[in-house]
Design an enzyme around this catalytic site. Sequence first.
Site, mmCIF file in Angstrom:
data_model
loop_
_atom_site.group_PDB
_atom_site.id
_atom_site.type_symbol
_atom_site.label_atom_id
_atom_site.label_comp_id
_atom_site.label_asym_id
_atom_site.label_seq_id
_atom_site.Cartn_x
_atom_site.Cartn_y
_atom_site.Cartn_z
ATOM 1 N N GLY A 85 1.249 -0.894 -0.052
ATOM 2 C CA GLY A 85 -0.063 -0.357 -0.074
ATOM 3 C C GLY A 85 0.878 1.325 -0.117
ATOM 4 N N SER A 86 0.390 2.349 -0.455
ATOM 5 C CA SER A 86 0.969 3.064 -0.188
ATOM 6 C C SER A 86 1.194 4.372 1.015
ATOM 7 C CB SER A 86 0.206 4.586 -1.689
ATOM 8 O OG SER A 86 0.542 4.237 -2.847
ATOM 9 N N GLY A 87 1.828 5.700 1.091
ATOM 10 C CA GLY A 87 1.616 5.884 2.815
ATOM 11 C C GLY A 87 2.613 5.731 3.062
ATOM 12 N N HIS A 88 3.883 5.315 2.783
ATOM 13 C CA HIS A 88 4.517 4.643 3.659
ATOM 14 C C HIS A 88 5.926 5.321 2.953
ATOM 15 C CE1 HIS A 88 3.001 1.832 5.016
ATOM 16 N NE2 HIS A 88 1.990 1.624 4.099
ATOM 17 N N LYS A 96 5.715 -7.248 2.796
ATOM 18 C CA LYS A 96 5.711 -7.146 4.255
ATOM 19 C C LYS A 96 4.071 -8.008 4.843
ATOM 20 C CE LYS A 96 5.114 -2.718 4.000
ATOM 21 N NZ LYS A 96 5.250 -2.727 2.652
ATOM 22 N N ASP A 105 -1.106 -8.223 1.351
ATOM 23 C CA ASP A 105 -0.210 -8.086 0.227
ATOM 24 C C ASP A 105 0.132 -9.225 0.092
ATOM 25 O OD1 ASP A 105 0.432 -5.649 0.679
ATOM 26 O OD2 ASP A 105 2.160 -5.700 1.801
ATOM 27 N N HIS A 147 -0.183 1.605 9.544
ATOM 28 C CA HIS A 147 -1.128 1.395 8.547
ATOM 29 C C HIS A 147 -2.110 2.469 9.805
ATOM 30 C CE1 HIS A 147 0.397 -2.125 6.580
ATOM 31 N NE2 HIS A 147 -0.028 -1.433 5.744
#
Lengths: 330, 330
Positions: free
Chosen positions: A54-57, A105, A110, A220
Site C-alpha cells: 500500500g502507499s503512504g509509506h 511485508k 500483500d 497503517h
Amino acid sequence: MKKLINDADDYVDEMLDGMVAAHPDAVRRLPETKVLVRSDAPVEGTVGVVSGGGSGHEPTHAGYLGEGMLDGAAAGEVFTSPTGDELAEMVRACDGGEGVLCVVKNYEGDVMNFDTAAEMAEIQGDVAVEQVVVNDDVAVEDSTYTSGRRGVCGTILVHKCAGAKAAEGADLDEVKRVAEKTIENVATMGTALTSCVTPAKGEPTFDLGEDELELGIGIHGEPGVERTGMLSADEVADRLTAAVLDDLEPSGEVATVVNGMGGTPLSELYIVQRRLSELLDEEGLDVAEAMVGDYMTSLDMRGCSITVLDLDDELRELLGRPAHTPALTV
Amino acid sequence: MKKLINDADDYVDEMLDGMVAAHPDAVRRLPETKVLVRSDAPVEGTVGVVSGGGSGHEPTHAGYLGEGMLDGAAAGEVFTSPTGDELAEMVRACDGGEGVLCVVKNYEGDVMNFDTAAEMAEIQGDVAVEQVVVNDDVAVEDSTYTSGRRGVCGTILVHKCAGAKAAEGADLDEVKRVAEKTIENVATMGTALTSCVTPAKGEPTFDLGEDELELGIGIHGEPGVERTGMLSADEVADRLTAAVLDDLEPSGEVATVVNGMGGTPLSELYIVQRRLSELLDEEGLDVAEAMVGDYMTSLDMRGCSITVLDLDDELRELLGRPAHTPALTV
C-alpha cells in the site's frame, strides 16, 4: 485536514508521476499500472528483486529502486495492497532471465496478492519466482492485518542486502538465502505521538490525547499495544530499544535505523539516536551503520521506530556495498 | 506540544550529539562548542567551506558536512545565530592553509556574527576569510530579521557548488566566485500549511486557520506575505513557481528543489514536484537535477518551498560532482 494534495483520488497516481518526473533517468512507470521499475529493468543476468504494498509509506518502496537495491516497486492505493495482476506484471518486467525475488511485508493482503502474482508470472511468463516475508515488528504477535508479526522498517534492510547480493550476479537461491538471513536478524518497534490522516478520510485513524503516546504502532495508523502518558525522547528510546534487543539478543556488531513516521523533524530523530547509541554502547554492541531519517513512514504521523539488524560478516559487507536510488545512496 | 525531546534546553546539544553518534566517521564536534566539522578537517591544500546559523532547519547545516560540500557547520540555539566566538573557532578549525569561505544566510544576526568571526580569525589565526551572503527568498524584500531578501533553501545549492569547487583545489577567490554565481542564479519561495512549534515556547509561532495557508513564509516561523484560503498542491506549485521564475527568468537548463519544511510527508512533495515538472516543461526549461525532500526545514512546520537554480555549464558540472555527507550523497 491540511495536505498538499489535489483530488484525494489522484493522490497515488500523482505521487508516482512526481517520482518519475523527478528521477526520469532512474525509474519508469509500467503503462496503465501503479508499478515503477528501474529504468533499465530487466537487468539481464541478475535476479530481479521487487517489493510493493500500500502507499503512504514513502519513500517505501519506489524510493529504493536502483542499482544495488530494488528492480521493481508496486504501489497500491493508500494502505491497500497492489493487485495480483499488477504485481505479476512487475515480476515479468523485472525478470532478466535469472528469476525474481519478491520481498513482501507481512500483511494478509500483500502476502495473498504476491502469492497470486507469483503463480501468474510462473505460468504465463515462465519466470522463476521466490518470495520472502518480512515480519520485523516485535510489538504484536498477531494484529489487525496480520497473522504473525507485521513487516515494517526492517524491510528496507532486506531490500539493501538482497539487492546487493543480486547485483553481484548471485542466483535466485542465494539472493533468497540472504534475504531470509536478514529477516531472521532484524527487529523493529515504533511509537506514535499522533495518528496519521489518510487523504481519503481526512481525519485521524485513531485518537490520541495531547498528553498521550502510543507504543507498538504499525505503519497503517493501526493503534499500538500500549497507550501511556507522554514520554521523553530518552524514555521512548529506552522502551523501543529494550523490546528490540530482547527479541533479537544481538552480540558483536549491529546496524540501526531511527526511522521517522513522516511528520517528525529530523532533529528529534537525532535526539532519539543519541540515546540509542548510549544504550547500544552499554550493551557492548558496535554500530557498523546508523541510519537516521524517514525510510518507512505512515503518511503524516509523528513518531519514530527503532530497527536493529544483528550483523555477521556477510550482512555487514552487503549493507556497505554501493546502491544508487532516489532515497538511499551508498 | 508533542515532541520527541527531553529537556527543551538540551534540544540542540542532544541533537548534535546524536549526529556525531550516528556518523562518527564523518563528523566531529569541536569541544565546548555547537560546531561540527568534517572528521578530517582541516583538509590541507583546499579552501574550507563553512556555514552556520540557528538550529531548527535540519539537516541544515551539519547534514551537509563532508567531501564535496561543507567543512564546518556552526549551530546556534533554535532560530538564534551562533556566537562570533564559536564561528571564529570553526573558521580556524577548517583552514587547511588556503583560507575559508563562509556561506551565510541573509539574517542580521548571522551576518553580524560571521563578520565578527572573520575579523577574529584573520587577526588571531592569520586565516584568509571571505564571505558570501545567500538571499534567495523572492517573497519579501525586507523582513522581520533581514535587510534585503532572506536566505533559505537555495543555500544548499551554494554549499554544493562551492564545496565541489573547493574540493578540486581551487583557490579562495575562485571558490568565492562560484558561490556568488550560484547565489546570483538561485531563487526560492515557500508556503506553510501550519506554523512550527519551537521546543522552548511549545506553541505555534503564528496562528493559521484550518482552512488557511500562508504564502511567502521564511524558515523561522515568521509569517508570510499573503494568507489565502487552502489551495491545492497544483495551485501552490503554480504560485511558488511563477514567483521564482519571474525573479530568475531562467532559460535553458535548471536544477530544482522541492523542499519539505519538516512535517510534510514525502508523498506530498512528489505531488508538488509533478506540477513543477509540468510548469518547467511548458516554459521549455530542461531539468538537470530535481531534488525532493527535507533539505532546509522549519522544525515541524507543514509546507514546502520551491527552489530553482539557473544553470550554466560550470554550475551543472559542479552540481553533479561527488559529495559524501549524511544528508546528501551524489
